[in-house]
Scaffold this motif. Structure first.
Motif, PDB file in Angstrom:
ATOM      1  N   ALA A 297     -17.321  18.842  -4.143  1.00  0.00           N
ATOM      2  CA  ALA A 297     -16.219  19.793  -3.761  1.00  0.00           C
ATOM      3  C   ALA A 297     -15.369  19.308  -2.576  1.00  0.00           C
ATOM      4  CB  ALA A 297     -16.936  21.136  -3.481  1.00  0.00           C
ATOM      5  N   GLN A 298     -15.846  18.704  -1.684  1.00  0.00           N
ATOM      6  CA  GLN A 298     -15.055  18.113  -0.482  1.00  0.00           C
ATOM      7  C   GLN A 298     -14.249  16.849  -1.112  1.00  0.00           C
ATOM      8  OE1 GLN A 298     -16.899  16.023   2.703  1.00  0.00           O
ATOM      9  NE2 GLN A 298     -15.808  17.359   3.943  1.00  0.00           N
ATOM     10  N   GLN A 299     -14.839  16.147  -2.034  1.00  0.00           N
ATOM     11  CA  GLN A 299     -14.016  14.923  -2.464  1.00  0.00           C
ATOM     12  C   GLN A 299     -12.901  15.571  -3.278  1.00  0.00           C
ATOM     13  OE1 GLN A 299     -17.118  13.015  -4.764  1.00  0.00           O
ATOM     14  NE2 GLN A 299     -18.412  12.733  -2.745  1.00  0.00           N
ATOM     15  N   GLN A 300     -12.962  16.673  -3.951  1.00  0.00           N
ATOM     16  CA  GLN A 300     -11.897  17.113  -5.006  1.00  0.00           C
ATOM     17  C   GLN A 300     -11.072  18.300  -4.069  1.00  0.00           C
ATOM     18  OE1 GLN A 300     -14.100  18.680  -8.204  1.00  0.00           O
ATOM     19  NE2 GLN A 300     -14.592  16.456  -9.024  1.00  0.00           N
ATOM     20  N   GLY A 301     -11.216  18.497  -2.865  1.00  0.00           N
ATOM     21  CA  GLY A 301     -10.436  19.402  -2.229  1.00  0.00           C
ATOM     22  C   GLY A 301     -10.807  20.752  -2.562  1.00  0.00           C
ATOM     23  N   ARG A 302     -11.826  21.053  -3.029  1.00  0.00           N
ATOM     24  CA  ARG A 302     -12.169  22.511  -3.313  1.00  0.00           C
ATOM     25  C   ARG A 302     -13.276  22.995  -2.294  1.00  0.00           C
ATOM     26  NH1 ARG A 302     -15.627  22.896  -7.007  1.00  0.00           N
ATOM     27  NH2 ARG A 302     -16.169  20.865  -7.304  1.00  0.00           N
ATOM     28  N   LEU A 303     -13.697  22.266  -1.385  1.00  0.00           N
ATOM     29  CA  LEU A 303     -14.616  23.023  -0.420  1.00  0.00           C
ATOM     30  C   LEU A 303     -14.083  23.941   0.409  1.00  0.00           C
ATOM     31  CD1 LEU A 303     -17.551  22.461   0.732  1.00  0.00           C
ATOM     32  CD2 LEU A 303     -16.699  21.071   2.438  1.00  0.00           C
ATOM     33  N   GLN A 304     -14.788  25.038   0.616  1.00  0.00           N
ATOM     34  CA  GLN A 304     -14.470  26.276   1.611  1.00  0.00           C
ATOM     35  C   GLN A 304     -15.530  26.410   2.522  1.00  0.00           C
ATOM     36  OE1 GLN A 304     -12.142  29.389  -0.410  1.00  0.00           O
ATOM     37  NE2 GLN A 304     -12.430  28.217  -2.306  1.00  0.00           N
ATOM     38  N   ARG A 305     -15.342  27.383   3.094  1.00  0.00           N
ATOM     39  CA  ARG A 305     -16.278  27.917   4.459  1.00  0.00           C
ATOM     40  C   ARG A 305     -16.256  29.382   4.162  1.00  0.00           C
ATOM     41  NH1 ARG A 305     -19.213  25.390   8.315  1.00  0.00           N
ATOM     42  NH2 ARG A 305     -19.257  26.216  10.023  1.00  0.00           N
ATOM     43  N   ASN A 306     -17.655  30.171   4.355  1.00  0.00           N
ATOM     44  CA  ASN A 306     -17.692  31.533   4.471  1.00  0.00           C
ATOM     45  C   ASN A 306     -18.879  31.651   5.608  1.00  0.00           C
ATOM     46  OD1 ASN A 306     -20.371  31.065   3.201  1.00  0.00           O
ATOM     47  ND2 ASN A 306     -19.451  31.955   1.418  1.00  0.00           N
ATOM     48  N   PHE A 307     -19.335  32.962   5.680  1.00  0.00           N
ATOM     49  CA  PHE A 307     -20.402  33.160   6.904  1.00  0.00           C
ATOM     50  C   PHE A 307     -21.546  32.429   6.788  1.00  0.00           C
ATOM     51  CE2 PHE A 307     -17.418  37.082   7.303  1.00  0.00           C
ATOM     52  CZ  PHE A 307     -17.488  37.085   8.479  1.00  0.00           C
ATOM     53  N   GLN A 308     -21.812  31.750   5.464  1.00  0.00           N
ATOM     54  CA  GLN A 308     -23.171  30.836   5.252  1.00  0.00           C
ATOM     55  C   GLN A 308     -22.846  29.490   5.366  1.00  0.00           C
ATOM     56  OE1 GLN A 308     -26.121  32.883   4.758  1.00  0.00           O
ATOM     57  NE2 GLN A 308     -24.322  34.451   5.186  1.00  0.00           N
ATOM     58  N   GLY A 309     -21.568  29.319   6.052  1.00  0.00           N
ATOM     59  CA  GLY A 309     -21.204  27.941   6.082  1.00  0.00           C
ATOM     60  C   GLY A 309     -20.191  27.283   5.105  1.00  0.00           C
ATOM     61  N   TYR A 310     -20.661  25.877   4.803  1.00  0.00           N
ATOM     62  CA  TYR A 310     -19.648  25.391   3.793  1.00  0.00           C
ATOM     63  C   TYR A 310     -20.222  25.848   2.424  1.00  0.00           C
ATOM     64  CZ  TYR A 310     -17.895  22.268   7.210  1.00  0.00           C
ATOM     65  OH  TYR A 310     -17.183  21.740   8.390  1.00  0.00           O
TER      66      TYR A 310
END
Length: 455
Positions: A297-310
């Motif tokens: 997801a990070q490699q593809q630019g889709r990674l996000q962050r919420n109250f549980q972390g990445y």
């Protein structure tokens, strides 16, 4: 990531009290008097797929470092009443989300494995009764090795759990004694191996750096032991020493804690050793094998962050159930009561136990998107971002942030061109401080001491 020689002046300059940005604004912005109807209206128009977080606050024993919302007890029956209340809360939510799919469930605490096998079965039955859980849903649970027998681990797998996270913190016995969490290394190794044999699709191990008596040599040994266990993911959390907020931490002497330069060295050890072992440095506190969906997801630019972390599930679709749980759905945040008596009282009156909430403004949403992009991917395409958010002049809008960024640029932590902002390799370690430059709330609140140091 190459080795870095730490400069005390750099530490003094950028080691601020700052948020971890699991949300923007942070939970400290939530305001009391939040109407229950606002929650229902948000759910009616929110996303069609949700993630659930279930908070299970009970622990048999106090770990001194812990800043989580917890109840220390040996009385197992207390979990039965708590499950009664979770059932009530789920029933209130059910008609408002019956049409939505749940594709991710995470159980945290406290210690979720405080629950007996029978209580865990009941909890899963309640979730299946009240929510439309997809067949391929991700079901994860945090495990204290000391409270999880082989039988319980097998039971979790039968209930459908496919991801486990073990709290290791540190393998060094002196550190374990100082934090009141002594656990057998062979037990952890056994449980990790059994998890793999049972077919759990992902195994995560938690470490904490900055704990009492940690030194580079001993912590390096703990890291090597983690690498030998070959987990799919590793969480390397910074210990936040806030004894004024968390009474248990007052049992940890300030003099036993590593200095800021040593703490940074511990972090650097983790980054160097885990990346050399083939893990991708997701950022701040996470590592994942390159074939793991978090890394992809990070490699593809889709990674996000919420109250549980990445996360790969999105940052604006999480419903929290249980005492102290925080929800974030469609630009609206709300939090349940932290205290069990208040949590129970609201539900006994057929009311949601929501005590605080916040609706993001247009400016909040814009800054949240920017901070999420920087903290997840360490760079920002300014031209594209400005177009997406209809900004005629990006730096005019963020003039205050540009001024705050100047020393970071001068010290080589951030590179800025006309079309992009990029956090450098060294700057990644200060990404919380860099993101704080874009935070419109930090200067307006007397809340800085309530945040931990970024290192």
């Amino acid at each position: 990531m190459s080795a870095v020689k730490w400069d005390q002046a750099l530490i003094d300059k950028y080691n601020i009290n700052g948020p971890r940005y699991t949300s923007y604004p942070t939970a400290l912005a939530l305001q009391s008097g939040f109407p229950q109807q606002k929650v229902f209206d948000t759910l009616a128009h929110g996303p069609q797929a949700l993630s659930l977080y279930i908070h299970l606050p009970f622990c048999h024993k106090l770990c001194y470092y812990c800043g989580c919302n917890k109840v220390i007890t040996r009385h197992q029956h207390k979990a039965d009443r708590y499950l009664d209340m979770l059932a009530k809360e789920m029933a209130i939510y059910q008609p408002h989300i019956a049409h939505k799919a749940v594709n991710q469930i995470h159980m945290g605490g406290g210690t979720p494995t405080f629950l007996t096998e029978e209580q865990l079965s009941r909890l899963m039955a309640l979730l299946q009764q009240h929510f439309r859980i997809t067949d391929d849903a991700e079901l994860s649970i945090e495990i204290d090795p000391r409270s999880c027998s082989d039988e319980k681990l097998r039971h979790l797998r039968k209930l459908g759990f496919n991801r486990v996270s073990y709290g290791v913190q540190d393998f060094d016995e002196k550190v374990q004694i100082a934090i009141n969490r002594v656990q057998d290394t062979d037990l952890i190794k056994h449980q990790v191996q059994l998890s793999r044999e049972l077919g759990f699709s992902s195994i995560n191990l938690d470490l904490i750096y900055g704990l009492p008596y940690q030194q580079p040599s001993s912590f390096a040994a703990s890291i090597e032991q983690v690498i030998a266990l070959n987990p799919d993911r590793v969480s390397l959390f910074s210990y936040a020493h806030l004894p004024s907020r968390f009474a248990g931490q007052r049992k940890i002497a300030d003099s036993s804690l590593p200095s800021a330069p040593i703490k940074l060295e511990l972090l650097q050890l983790g980054i160097t050793k885990f990346t050399a072992a083939g893990y991708q440095f997701i950022g701040m506190d996470h590592f994942a094998k390159r074939a793991d969906e978090l890394a992809i997801a990070q490699q593809q630019g889709r990674l996000q962050r919420n109250f549980q972390g990445y996360t790969t599930a999105g940052q604006d679709c999480m419903l929290g159930i249980g005492a102290s749980s925080i929800s974030q759905i469609d630009g609206v945040l709300w939090q349940n009561s932290k205290d069990l008596p208040d949590y129970y009282k609201a539900l006994e009156q057929d009311q949601l136990p929501v005590v605080k909430g916040f609706t993001l403004s247009a400016d909040d949403r814009l800054r949240a998107a920017l901070i999420s992009q920087v903290i997840c991917h360490f760079e920002l395409d300014i031209t594209s971002f400005a177009a997406d958010w209809h900004l005629d002049d990006f730096w005019q809008y963020f003039a205050t942030a540009q001024e705050k960024l100047a020393p970071f640029i001068e010290d080589g932590l951030v590179e800025v061109s006309e079309h992009s902002l990029k956090v450098t390799e060294l700057g990644r370690l200060w990404v919380r401080s860099i993101c704080a430059c874009f935070d419109a709330y930090l200067d307006n609140e007397a809340t800085a001491p309530r945040y931990s140091k970024v290192v």
